[in-house]
Design a protein around this motif. Structure first.
Motif, PDB file in Angstrom:
ATOM      1  N   GLU A  32       0.806  -1.228   0.000  1.00  0.00           N
ATOM      2  CA  GLU A  32       0.000   0.000   0.000  1.00  0.00           C
ATOM      3  C   GLU A  32       0.838   1.278   0.000  1.00  0.00           C
ATOM      4  O   GLU A  32       0.297   2.379   0.052  1.00  0.00           O
ATOM      5  CB  GLU A  32      -0.952  -0.017   1.200  1.00  0.00           C
ATOM      6  CG  GLU A  32      -1.958  -1.158   1.121  1.00  0.00           C
ATOM      7  CD  GLU A  32      -3.127  -1.004   2.073  1.00  0.00           C
ATOM      8  OE1 GLU A  32      -3.361   0.139   2.543  1.00  0.00           O
ATOM      9  OE2 GLU A  32      -3.795  -2.003   2.340  1.00  0.00           O
ATOM     10  N   ILE A  33       2.145   1.144  -0.061  1.00  0.00           N
ATOM     11  CA  ILE A  33       2.994   2.332  -0.107  1.00  0.00           C
ATOM     12  C   ILE A  33       2.825   3.039  -1.451  1.00  0.00           C
ATOM     13  O   ILE A  33       2.907   2.415  -2.508  1.00  0.00           O
ATOM     14  CB  ILE A  33       4.464   1.958   0.124  1.00  0.00           C
ATOM     15  CG1 ILE A  33       4.657   1.462   1.558  1.00  0.00           C
ATOM     16  CG2 ILE A  33       5.384   3.153  -0.141  1.00  0.00           C
ATOM     17  CD1 ILE A  33       6.042   0.942   1.836  1.00  0.00           C
ATOM     18  N   GLN A  37       4.014   8.954   0.847  1.00  0.00           N
ATOM     19  CA  GLN A  37       4.184   8.201   2.090  1.00  0.00           C
ATOM     20  C   GLN A  37       5.586   8.368   2.655  1.00  0.00           C
ATOM     21  O   GLN A  37       6.566   8.412   1.923  1.00  0.00           O
ATOM     22  CB  GLN A  37       3.932   6.712   1.815  1.00  0.00           C
ATOM     23  CG  GLN A  37       3.944   5.849   3.038  1.00  0.00           C
ATOM     24  CD  GLN A  37       2.818   6.219   3.971  1.00  0.00           C
ATOM     25  OE1 GLN A  37       1.659   6.216   3.586  1.00  0.00           O
ATOM     26  NE2 GLN A  37       3.173   6.586   5.197  1.00  0.00           N
ATOM     27  N   LYS A  60      10.511  10.589   1.972  1.00  0.00           N
ATOM     28  CA  LYS A  60       9.167  10.772   1.429  1.00  0.00           C
ATOM     29  C   LYS A  60       9.123  10.229   0.008  1.00  0.00           C
ATOM     30  O   LYS A  60       9.879  10.665  -0.864  1.00  0.00           O
ATOM     31  CB  LYS A  60       8.783  12.250   1.432  1.00  0.00           C
ATOM     32  CG  LYS A  60       7.330  12.494   1.032  1.00  0.00           C
ATOM     33  CD  LYS A  60       6.941  13.951   1.245  1.00  0.00           C
ATOM     34  CE  LYS A  60       5.466  14.169   0.937  1.00  0.00           C
ATOM     35  NZ  LYS A  60       5.069  15.577   1.171  1.00  0.00           N
ATOM     36  N   ILE A  99       7.008   2.374   8.460  1.00  0.00           N
ATOM     37  CA  ILE A  99       6.123   3.206   7.642  1.00  0.00           C
ATOM     38  C   ILE A  99       5.323   4.110   8.570  1.00  0.00           C
ATOM     39  O   ILE A  99       4.751   3.640   9.560  1.00  0.00           O
ATOM     40  CB  ILE A  99       5.164   2.346   6.796  1.00  0.00           C
ATOM     41  CG1 ILE A  99       5.952   1.352   5.934  1.00  0.00           C
ATOM     42  CG2 ILE A  99       4.275   3.235   5.928  1.00  0.00           C
ATOM     43  CD1 ILE A  99       5.100   0.262   5.323  1.00  0.00           C
ATOM     44  N   TRP A 101       2.213   5.769   8.825  1.00  0.00           N
ATOM     45  CA  TRP A 101       0.874   5.895   8.244  1.00  0.00           C
ATOM     46  C   TRP A 101       0.154   7.093   8.847  1.00  0.00           C
ATOM     47  O   TRP A 101      -0.034   7.157  10.068  1.00  0.00           O
ATOM     48  CB  TRP A 101       0.051   4.630   8.498  1.00  0.00           C
ATOM     49  CG  TRP A 101       0.584   3.393   7.858  1.00  0.00           C
ATOM     50  CD1 TRP A 101       1.129   2.308   8.475  1.00  0.00           C
ATOM     51  CD2 TRP A 101       0.627   3.114   6.456  1.00  0.00           C
ATOM     52  NE1 TRP A 101       1.510   1.362   7.554  1.00  0.00           N
ATOM     53  CE2 TRP A 101       1.220   1.831   6.304  1.00  0.00           C
ATOM     54  CE3 TRP A 101       0.236   3.806   5.319  1.00  0.00           C
ATOM     55  CZ2 TRP A 101       1.413   1.241   5.057  1.00  0.00           C
ATOM     56  CZ3 TRP A 101       0.438   3.220   4.078  1.00  0.00           C
ATOM     57  CH2 TRP A 101       1.012   1.953   3.951  1.00  0.00           C
ATOM     58  N   GLU A 102      -0.262   8.022   8.007  1.00  0.00           N
ATOM     59  CA  GLU A 102      -1.048   9.162   8.480  1.00  0.00           C
ATOM     60  C   GLU A 102      -2.534   8.842   8.488  1.00  0.00           C
ATOM     61  O   GLU A 102      -3.284   9.370   9.305  1.00  0.00           O
ATOM     62  CB  GLU A 102      -0.778  10.395   7.607  1.00  0.00           C
ATOM     63  CG  GLU A 102       0.627  10.970   7.778  1.00  0.00           C
ATOM     64  CD  GLU A 102       0.779  12.287   7.044  1.00  0.00           C
ATOM     65  OE1 GLU A 102      -0.202  12.719   6.400  1.00  0.00           O
ATOM     66  OE2 GLU A 102       1.859  12.897   7.127  1.00  0.00           O
ATOM     67  N   ASP A 103      -2.973   7.983   7.579  1.00  0.00           N
ATOM     68  CA  ASP A 103      -4.378   7.616   7.499  1.00  0.00           C
ATOM     69  C   ASP A 103      -4.744   6.772   8.730  1.00  0.00           C
ATOM     70  O   ASP A 103      -4.141   5.723   8.968  1.00  0.00           O
ATOM     71  CB  ASP A 103      -4.643   6.825   6.226  1.00  0.00           C
ATOM     72  CG  ASP A 103      -6.096   6.409   6.100  1.00  0.00           C
ATOM     73  OD1 ASP A 103      -6.405   5.256   6.466  1.00  0.00           O
ATOM     74  OD2 ASP A 103      -6.910   7.230   5.671  1.00  0.00           O
ATOM     75  N   GLN A 106      -5.454   3.018   8.045  1.00  0.00           N
ATOM     76  CA  GLN A 106      -4.253   2.234   7.763  1.00  0.00           C
ATOM     77  C   GLN A 106      -3.431   2.031   9.036  1.00  0.00           C
ATOM     78  O   GLN A 106      -2.911   0.940   9.293  1.00  0.00           O
ATOM     79  CB  GLN A 106      -3.405   2.928   6.699  1.00  0.00           C
ATOM     80  CG  GLN A 106      -3.981   2.843   5.296  1.00  0.00           C
ATOM     81  CD  GLN A 106      -3.141   3.598   4.291  1.00  0.00           C
ATOM     82  OE1 GLN A 106      -2.803   4.766   4.520  1.00  0.00           O
ATOM     83  NE2 GLN A 106      -2.803   2.956   3.198  1.00  0.00           N
ATOM     84  N   LYS A 107      -3.310   3.087   9.827  1.00  0.00           N
ATOM     85  CA  LYS A 107      -2.529   2.988  11.061  1.00  0.00           C
ATOM     86  C   LYS A 107      -3.111   1.922  11.975  1.00  0.00           C
ATOM     87  O   LYS A 107      -2.374   1.128  12.579  1.00  0.00           O
ATOM     88  CB  LYS A 107      -2.503   4.344  11.764  1.00  0.00           C
ATOM     89  CG  LYS A 107      -1.674   4.357  13.044  1.00  0.00           C
ATOM     90  CD  LYS A 107      -1.600   5.755  13.649  1.00  0.00           C
ATOM     91  CE  LYS A 107      -0.801   6.691  12.762  1.00  0.00           C
ATOM     92  NZ  LYS A 107      -0.559   8.007  13.425  1.00  0.00           N
TER      93      LYS A 107
END
Length: 222
Positions: A32-33, A37, A60, A99, A101-103, A106-107
């Protein structure tokens, strides 16, 4: 012609050597990267510097084609001369060790239970150093400190004395207080016993088999 000032380290050998304490993202997470990201890689100066063996830094992602990615360094290196924040970085999926994850979805979905192996235990150094296997383990009430980042599991892990010389047995220092994952990296034959309650005790038998035993009786034998 620009000379190479750094190399990216392959973290997979580290994970093979320490599977309980060196985390790597799984295939689903890596799949999903996408551009934008933040991912973390391990950098080492070329030639190596004396201050740091390697540095973990964030990159990034700018583009991705299959397992190959490009990105922009998002950290200031501490001791890699010639490398600066904003540098272009080419790397592969296998280089990624973490990774960000900001979402929130997903986190939460990729939240790892890996940190459970960082909870603490007391263990004989002979086990940590690979001089003996685990011979006896028991669980007592944990010694909690509010300031502890990782709590005490209550597990106390002793070496198999039959695998130690008389000199080693007599000279071995007091047990070390370490992450239980550090013990499992050496000998994980008892991993299925770790959910046993306080008061449990086990003696190792043939191979990787363990037999429940009376903790008070073993204390008396000592």
């Amino acid at each position: 012609m620009t000379s190479t000032v750094f190399e990216l380290l392959d973290p997979r050998p580290n994970q093979l050597e320490a599977p309980y304490t060196f985390y790597l993202p799984g295939e689903e997470e890596l799949s999903e990267i996408a551009p934008g990201q933040l991912v973390q890689l391990i950098f080492r100066a070329v030639p190596p510097t004396e201050t740091y063996g390697a540095e973990r830094m964030w990159v990034k992602v700018e583009s991705r084609e299959g397992d190959r990615l490009t990105g922009i360094l998002d950290n200031d290196p501490a001791d890699i001369p010639g490398l600066e924040c904003g540098a272009n970085i080419d790397f592969s999926l296998f280089h990624i060790i973490s990774i960000d994850w900001e979402d929130p979805a997903q986190k939460e979905r990729f939240k790892s239970g890996f940190n459970r192996w960082f909870a603490r235990c007391f263990v004989d150094d002979a086990v940590l150093e690979g001089r003996a296997r685990v011979g006896f383990l028991y669980r007592e009430p944990p010694e909690h400190e509010e300031s502890d980042k990782y709590p005490d599991t209550g597990w106390r892990i002793r070496a198999d004395v039959d695998e130690l010389s008389d000199e080693e047995y007599n000279d071995d220092p007091s047990p070390s207080y370490v992450a239980i994952g550090a013990v499992l990296n050496r000998d994980d034959s008892f991993v299925d016993l770790l959910s046993s309650p306080v008061g449990s005790a086990f003696l190792r038998g043939e191979g990787d088999t363990y037999t429940p035993t009376d903790l008070d009786k073993n204390d008396d034998d000592d």
